[in-house]
Design a protein around this motif. Structure first.
Motif, short mmCIF file in Angstrom:
data_model
loop_
_atom_site.label_atom_id
_atom_site.label_comp_id
_atom_site.label_asym_id
_atom_site.label_seq_id
_atom_site.Cartn_x
_atom_site.Cartn_y
_atom_site.Cartn_z
N ARG A 190 16.89 -9.76 26.13
CA ARG A 190 16.14 -8.89 27.04
C ARG A 190 17.07 -8.22 28.04
O ARG A 190 16.93 -7.03 28.34
CB ARG A 190 15.05 -9.69 27.77
N GLY A 191 18.02 -8.99 28.56
CA GLY A 191 18.98 -8.42 29.50
C GLY A 191 19.87 -7.37 28.86
O GLY A 191 20.17 -6.33 29.47
N ILE A 192 20.28 -7.61 27.62
CA ILE A 192 21.13 -6.64 26.91
C ILE A 192 20.36 -5.35 26.67
O ILE A 192 20.89 -4.25 26.85
CB ILE A 192 21.62 -7.25 25.58
N ARG A 193 19.09 -5.47 26.27
CA ARG A 193 18.28 -4.26 26.06
C ARG A 193 18.09 -3.48 27.35
O ARG A 193 18.04 -2.25 27.34
CB ARG A 193 16.93 -4.64 25.46
N ALA A 194 17.98 -4.21 28.48
CA ALA A 194 17.78 -3.54 29.76
C ALA A 194 19.05 -2.82 30.23
O ALA A 194 18.99 -1.71 30.77
CB ALA A 194 17.34 -4.55 30.82
N LEU A 195 20.21 -3.45 30.02
CA LEU A 195 21.47 -2.88 30.52
C LEU A 195 22.13 -1.94 29.53
O LEU A 195 22.99 -1.14 29.91
CB LEU A 195 22.44 -4.02 30.87
N HIS A 196 21.74 -2.03 28.27
CA HIS A 196 22.35 -1.18 27.24
C HIS A 196 21.27 -0.49 26.42
O HIS A 196 21.20 -0.67 25.21
CB HIS A 196 23.26 -2.00 26.31
N PRO A 197 20.44 0.30 27.09
CA PRO A 197 19.40 1.01 26.32
C PRO A 197 20.05 2.04 25.42
O PRO A 197 21.04 2.68 25.79
CB PRO A 197 18.54 1.68 27.40
N ALA A 198 19.51 2.19 24.24
CA ALA A 198 20.08 3.15 23.28
C ALA A 198 18.97 3.79 22.48
O ALA A 198 18.04 3.12 22.04
CB ALA A 198 21.05 2.44 22.34
N GLN A 199 19.08 5.09 22.35
CA GLN A 199 18.11 5.81 21.53
C GLN A 199 18.38 5.52 20.07
O GLN A 199 19.53 5.52 19.61
CB GLN A 199 18.22 7.31 21.77
N GLU A 200 17.31 5.23 19.34
CA GLU A 200 17.46 4.91 17.93
C GLU A 200 18.01 6.12 17.17
O GLU A 200 17.49 7.22 17.26
CB GLU A 200 16.11 4.51 17.33
N LYS A 201 19.10 5.89 16.43
CA LYS A 201 19.70 6.96 15.67
C LYS A 201 18.99 7.09 14.33
O LYS A 201 18.77 6.10 13.64
CB LYS A 201 21.19 6.69 15.45
N GLN A 202 18.65 8.31 13.98
CA GLN A 202 17.97 8.56 12.71
C GLN A 202 18.72 9.61 11.93
O GLN A 202 19.33 10.52 12.50
CB GLN A 202 16.53 9.00 12.96
N ALA A 203 18.67 9.47 10.63
CA ALA A 203 19.38 10.40 9.77
C ALA A 203 18.84 11.81 9.93
O ALA A 203 17.64 12.01 10.13
CB ALA A 203 19.26 9.95 8.32
N ARG A 204 19.73 12.77 9.84
CA ARG A 204 19.31 14.17 9.90
C ARG A 204 18.57 14.52 8.62
O ARG A 204 19.07 14.30 7.52
CB ARG A 204 20.54 15.05 10.06
N PRO A 205 17.35 15.06 8.72
CA PRO A 205 16.59 15.38 7.50
C PRO A 205 17.19 16.58 6.77
O PRO A 205 17.60 17.56 7.38
CB PRO A 205 15.19 15.69 8.03
N LEU A 206 17.21 16.49 5.46
CA LEU A 206 17.68 17.59 4.64
C LEU A 206 16.55 18.60 4.46
O LEU A 206 15.47 18.25 3.96
CB LEU A 206 18.14 17.08 3.27
N GLN A 207 16.77 19.82 4.88
CA GLN A 207 15.74 20.85 4.80
C GLN A 207 15.71 21.46 3.39
O GLN A 207 16.68 21.40 2.65
CB GLN A 207 16.00 21.95 5.83
N LEU A 208 14.57 22.06 3.05
CA LEU A 208 14.39 22.61 1.70
C LEU A 208 15.41 23.71 1.41
O LEU A 208 15.96 23.77 0.30
CB LEU A 208 12.97 23.14 1.53
N ASP A 209 15.67 24.58 2.38
CA ASP A 209 16.65 25.65 2.13
C ASP A 209 18.05 25.09 1.96
O ASP A 209 18.87 25.63 1.20
CB ASP A 209 16.61 26.68 3.26
N GLU A 210 18.33 23.97 2.64
CA GLU A 210 19.62 23.31 2.46
C GLU A 210 19.72 22.68 1.08
O GLU A 210 20.77 22.75 0.42
CB GLU A 210 19.82 22.26 3.55
N LEU A 211 18.62 22.07 0.64
CA LEU A 211 18.58 21.50 -0.71
C LEU A 211 18.83 22.59 -1.75
O LEU A 211 19.58 22.39 -2.71
CB LEU A 211 17.22 20.84 -0.95
N GLU A 212 18.24 23.75 -1.52
CA GLU A 212 18.39 24.85 -2.47
C GLU A 212 19.85 25.32 -2.54
O GLU A 212 20.37 25.63 -3.61
CB GLU A 212 17.48 26.01 -2.07
N ARG A 213 20.50 25.36 -1.40
CA ARG A 213 21.91 25.76 -1.37
C ARG A 213 22.79 24.76 -2.12
O ARG A 213 23.68 25.15 -2.88
CB ARG A 213 22.38 25.90 0.07
#
Length: 320
Positions: free
Chosen positions: A88-111
């Motif tokens: 609990r103390g670590i979460r309070a002192l070291h908050p971090a935004q959850e990292k999520q993978a960048r989504p592949l867009q359809l136009d990028e898939l097409e390229r």
């Protein structure tokens, strides 16, 4: 190993087993911790690495330690109050935004697919068997991974004998084990044939060129064009995808991971009017929270919900 041990081992995903093994090794070898561990020892271990390891990694280390103690018949020190307070103390002192993978867009898939098609053509003109096979494999992997929203480990575990594909109709893939299938009952995933960016045609082209009839679908290919006997390793999917994106001319390829295909499909589906229930059924999510994390990544989906809400509110005001 006895038959019982084999069944017990099969109950745990390979990736989980490997990560837990690495966590125990880190505790014993790098930190010089003693097993079985005390609650005070586990708390001090957490404090030692709180500055350098993510909270999610520390939670995974606790899970590994808990499993080791339970399997060996020792009391689980990770449940002690001092360990819980430390987290609990670590979460309070070291908050971090959850990292999520960048989504592949359809136009990028097409390229990317366009670049792969050109590479296949060039390989055929140059009589480059290895290049032809590698680009056909990669095209199939990225298209099936996107349109089915597969995870990296699911792509690695697909087997030819468990896939049925018919040109112009669709593809059906059976997986005996998935992350959401806690009972290991097996799940069948289907995708339709498409007029372009078709996962069915890409799959048939790949297995036809590689002459695969059984075994893993996606395999390594050496420089002489020999197809490996075993499937790609899960850790190879993210680097492979980044290389494909870079070759396709996309900037910031390092921001993508093996999960980008799954997130990309969810993003596309949400932007095109799929509701949460339909998306959950198609992808195979059992937990609404998991689905919403994907949907919330879509700005257009959020915009649609906001506009719909404001339109409803305006309608109410006009009637009052």
């Amino acid at each position: 190993m006895s038959k019982l041990d084999q069944y017990i081992e099969a109950a745990t995903r390979d990736s989980t087993r490997q990560s837990y093994r690495a966590a125990i090794e880190h505790f014993e070898v790098q930190w010089k911790g003693m097993l079985p561990a005390t609650a005070d020892g586990v708390a001090r271990y957490l404090a030692e690495y709180a500055d350098t390891l993510a909270v999610s990694t520390l939670r995974q280390r606790l899970a590994a330690l808990a499993q080791w103690h339970n399997e060996q018949g020792f009391p689980d020190p990770t449940k002690a109050p001092i360990v819980r307070q430390a987290m609990r103390g670590i979460r309070a002192l070291h908050p971090a935004q959850e990292k999520q993978a960048r989504p592949l867009q359809l136009d990028e898939l097409e390229r990317v697919v366009g670049a792969l098609d050109r590479a296949v053509g060039a390989a055929r003109l140059g009589n480059d068997r290895a290049g032809e096979l590698r680009n056909l494999r990669d095209k199939s992997l990225i298209l099936l991974g996107f349109w089915r929203g597969f995870r990296s480990d699911e792509l690695c575990r697909l087997r030819v004998e468990h896939v049925e594909a018919k040109a112009g109709e669709g593809i059906s893939c059976f997986l005996g084990r998935t992350k959401g299938d806690r009972q290991n009952l097996g799940t069948t995933f289907k995708a339709p044939a498409l007029t372009r960016l078709c996962p069915v045609d890409a799959y048939l082209d790949w297995i036809g060129a590689a002459q695969l009839t059984t075994g893993d679908v996606y395999r390594p290919i050496d420089r002489w064009g020999h197809v490996g006997e075993h499937g790609l390793h899960i850790d190879s999917i993210a680097p492979l995808l980044r290389a494909l994106l870079g070759n396709g001319g996309l900037d910031g390829a390092k921001a993508y991971s093996g999960h980008s295909l799954r997130r990309g499909f969810a993003n596309w589906a949400a932007s095109n009017g799929w509701d949460v229930k339909s998306l959950m059924e198609y992808v195979g999510w059992r937990d609404v929270k998991s689905a919403l994390k994907y949907l919330d990544a879509s700005v257009s989906f959020a915009k649609d919900r906001m506009e719909h809400s404001m339109a409803g509110r305006l309608h109410e005001l006009e009637r009052s």
